[in-house]
Design a protein around this motif. Sequence first.
Motif, mmCIF file in Angstrom:
data_model
loop_
_atom_site.group_PDB
_atom_site.id
_atom_site.type_symbol
_atom_site.label_atom_id
_atom_site.label_comp_id
_atom_site.label_asym_id
_atom_site.label_seq_id
_atom_site.Cartn_x
_atom_site.Cartn_y
_atom_site.Cartn_z
ATOM 1 N N LEU A 288 -2.078 -1.646 6.814
ATOM 2 C CA LEU A 288 -3.409 -2.157 6.601
ATOM 3 C C LEU A 288 -4.030 -3.212 7.324
ATOM 4 O O LEU A 288 -3.504 -4.092 8.225
ATOM 5 C CB LEU A 288 -3.220 -2.423 5.315
ATOM 6 N N LYS A 289 -5.115 -2.567 8.161
ATOM 7 C CA LYS A 289 -5.771 -3.705 8.921
ATOM 8 C C LYS A 289 -6.224 -4.738 8.080
ATOM 9 O O LYS A 289 -6.529 -4.016 6.918
ATOM 10 C CB LYS A 289 -6.903 -2.865 9.599
ATOM 11 N N PHE B 233 -9.228 -6.051 6.686
ATOM 12 C CA PHE B 233 -10.514 -6.135 5.794
ATOM 13 C C PHE B 233 -10.668 -4.603 4.984
ATOM 14 O O PHE B 233 -11.071 -4.163 4.623
ATOM 15 C CB PHE B 233 -11.854 -5.977 6.478
ATOM 16 N N GLN B 234 -9.107 -3.940 5.388
ATOM 17 C CA GLN B 234 -9.592 -3.037 4.849
ATOM 18 C C GLN B 234 -8.494 -2.436 3.709
ATOM 19 O O GLN B 234 -7.893 -3.258 3.040
ATOM 20 C CB GLN B 234 -8.283 -1.952 5.593
ATOM 21 N N SER B 235 -8.756 -1.351 2.780
ATOM 22 C CA SER B 235 -8.130 -1.674 1.234
ATOM 23 C C SER B 235 -7.530 -0.537 1.442
ATOM 24 O O SER B 235 -7.203 0.325 1.781
ATOM 25 C CB SER B 235 -9.835 -2.058 0.387
ATOM 26 N N GLU B 236 -5.967 -0.851 -0.139
ATOM 27 C CA GLU B 236 -5.233 0.461 -0.169
ATOM 28 C C GLU B 236 -5.780 2.065 -0.199
ATOM 29 O O GLU B 236 -7.266 1.952 -1.120
ATOM 30 C CB GLU B 236 -4.653 0.071 -1.341
ATOM 31 N N LYS C 59 -8.926 -3.391 -8.235
ATOM 32 C CA LYS C 59 -10.521 -3.404 -7.908
ATOM 33 C C LYS C 59 -11.329 -4.166 -8.892
ATOM 34 O O LYS C 59 -12.261 -4.849 -9.131
ATOM 35 C CB LYS C 59 -10.280 -2.780 -7.076
ATOM 36 N N SER D 63 -9.423 -13.774 3.619
ATOM 37 C CA SER D 63 -8.947 -12.021 4.383
ATOM 38 C C SER D 63 -7.487 -12.992 4.927
ATOM 39 O O SER D 63 -7.369 -11.379 5.373
ATOM 40 C CB SER D 63 -10.064 -12.642 6.069
ATOM 41 N N ARG E 113 -3.333 -11.123 1.622
ATOM 42 C CA ARG E 113 -2.421 -9.870 1.415
ATOM 43 C C ARG E 113 -1.404 -11.395 2.129
ATOM 44 O O ARG E 113 -0.020 -11.314 2.227
ATOM 45 C CB ARG E 113 -2.375 -8.768 2.823
ATOM 46 N N ARG F 79 -6.138 -12.017 -3.922
ATOM 47 C CA ARG F 79 -7.169 -11.743 -3.586
ATOM 48 C C ARG F 79 -8.014 -11.447 -4.999
ATOM 49 O O ARG F 79 -9.317 -11.406 -4.801
ATOM 50 C CB ARG F 79 -6.655 -9.850 -3.630
#
Lengths: 260, 347
Positions: free
Chosen positions: A107-108, A110-113, B3, B223, B226, B290
Amino acid sequence: MDSIVNIKNLSFKYDKIDILKRITLEVVTGNFISILGPNGSGKTTLLKNISSTLKPNNGSILIEMQDIRKIKHKELAKKLAVVHQSTEVHFDFSVYNVVMMGRFPYLKRFQSESKKDEEIVKEAMLNTSTWHLKDKSINEISGGEKQRVVIARALTQQPKVLLLDEPISHLDIKYQIEILDLCKRLNKEQNITVITTLHDINMASRYSDYIVLLKEGNIKEVDVPHKTLTEENIEEVYGIKVELINRNNDKRPIILPRSV
Amino acid sequence: MFKKLYKTKIIILLLIFIFSVLFSITLGDVRIPFLDTARIIINEINIFNFEINIDHIKKSHIFIVTNIRLPRILLASLVGAILSVVGTSYQSIFKNPMADPYVMGVSSGAAFGATIGIILGISKGILGFGLTSIMAFAGALLTTILVYNLARIGNKISTTSILLAGIVVSSILSAGISLMMIFNHDDLASIVSWTMGSFNGASWTQIAVIFIPALIGTLFLSSFSRELNAIVLGEEQAQNLGVNVEFTKKIILITASFLAASAVSVSGIIGFVGLIVPHLFRLIFGADHRILLPVSVIGGAVFLLICDTLARTVLQGIEIPVGIITSVFGGPFFLYLLKRNKSKRLV
Ligand SMILES: Nc1ncnc2c1ncn2[C@@H]1O[C@H](COP(=O)(O)OP(=O)(O)OP(=O)(O)O)[C@@H](O)[C@H]1O
Ligand SMILES: [Mg+2]
């Protein structure tokens, strides 16, 4: 056959004390390798060198012919997943979220799953029979369940190599078999190379393609089970006398220690 | 599926925040009706171009709302948000429940700087910022850098040595402050009151100056959610998951220290917020950064806003230092939660 992990002349010291002494080992893709040896012989240290947690003082480790020192953190995590000896978790995460962490290298920032990540997580959890635990807290499951959850997380990394440090040492006999069967199945079905340290010689004999016998930071022997696990080798490395039982000639001897 | 849950919780917290702001504005020596405050503020913002009639509202009320209470309330919220997001980050990278925004000596550094500023007594400043604030900011940052470098072993940051270095440097600076106080009796009162922390005299300029760094810093910390999740499970595991652990710790330390320094420079030292709010929300929402980081931001804002409102309203005519309120009200509440929720505790 392709070699996937290539250890050349590896030496490692903790504070000037030699722990690993010029280890050379080639692991072929798709093999199931067990590392055996007495307490303090350097099994964990060897695994941590392979996973790049510890840096060798000398020699090199190649994964798919690439020097691990030159592989970026995330790239390495896509090739190689580690299952640590069961550790205490003090933080309150759901099992699902813990397994999802295995997707980190893909995952980058700012990428979400994505849906795909969710599918991979679900598949890994079904594979390890942990899907029914997904909403529980990681603190509220048993040791064997936790071990399977950690293996599920390792699988979501979609690794080529799975490193395990004493994955069965805290488990009862049923879970021991379950975990090793699982590793064997992943090894056969997905061609994941498995490298695991074990204390149980009989389990190693039963599951491994090759066994590495470590003594005081040296490799005493690397070979198929019935060639590594000889009375002489075991006596030399562990200092105990054993009786070997060869059942129906499967070349996987059963080891019976004699009393001292 | 996760989310969505997050979003509702954050929206609920935001509504609580907005309501607290509006309600807090009505309170004080002069009572201003709730609807009037809402009208004044909407008129003031006026991004929607509503036609709002505020002609019937007293000019003095409008002045109190826009120039006294609103900046104070927003500054308290901003500082509360910063302190708690910094506390959350520190507790996570140090994996230590005792870590608060001041562990690295930010508070004593700021107090040391502020004391010098007060003694020098120069009232000039930059951008409407008093010299005291600027000195406090510089003191805080310099101390953090010092502690960091004292505790660094090679390129690695050891938690224990940071905590120890922080404590030792803090005591040395405190001794320095005491010494300066002895030789400058006249400034005693101002030094003590700065140290206790207050939002009396909050201005729009202060808000303007710290808002942008606070926003950027907070988003930046978020940011790394994770990475933080992985790190609290163990640094080795995190590294095996592909996290660049040392880099992450360093960058979070720098960002958080900068944020803490800017908060302390406008508010003085306000204890407890950055310690208990993170714990509180970890107990309620779990350890996932998050969700934890955003709710800490809003929760910290609400918490300090309520404490500051109490500080300026419980006793008529006298202000209680807000730090006293945060401890007196936050402490027992926190202990109650801790007792009730033992199993989910951080350590
Ligand atoms: N962090 C450390 N610092 C210094 N020495 C260490 C450290 N960790 C391990 N050692 C030493 O390195 C040697 C090898 O340890 P290692 O953990 O690799 O053994 P092991 O084969 O995994 O043993 P076990 O079967 O008990 O798990 C031991 O002599 C140990 O004392
Ligand atoms: Mg070991």
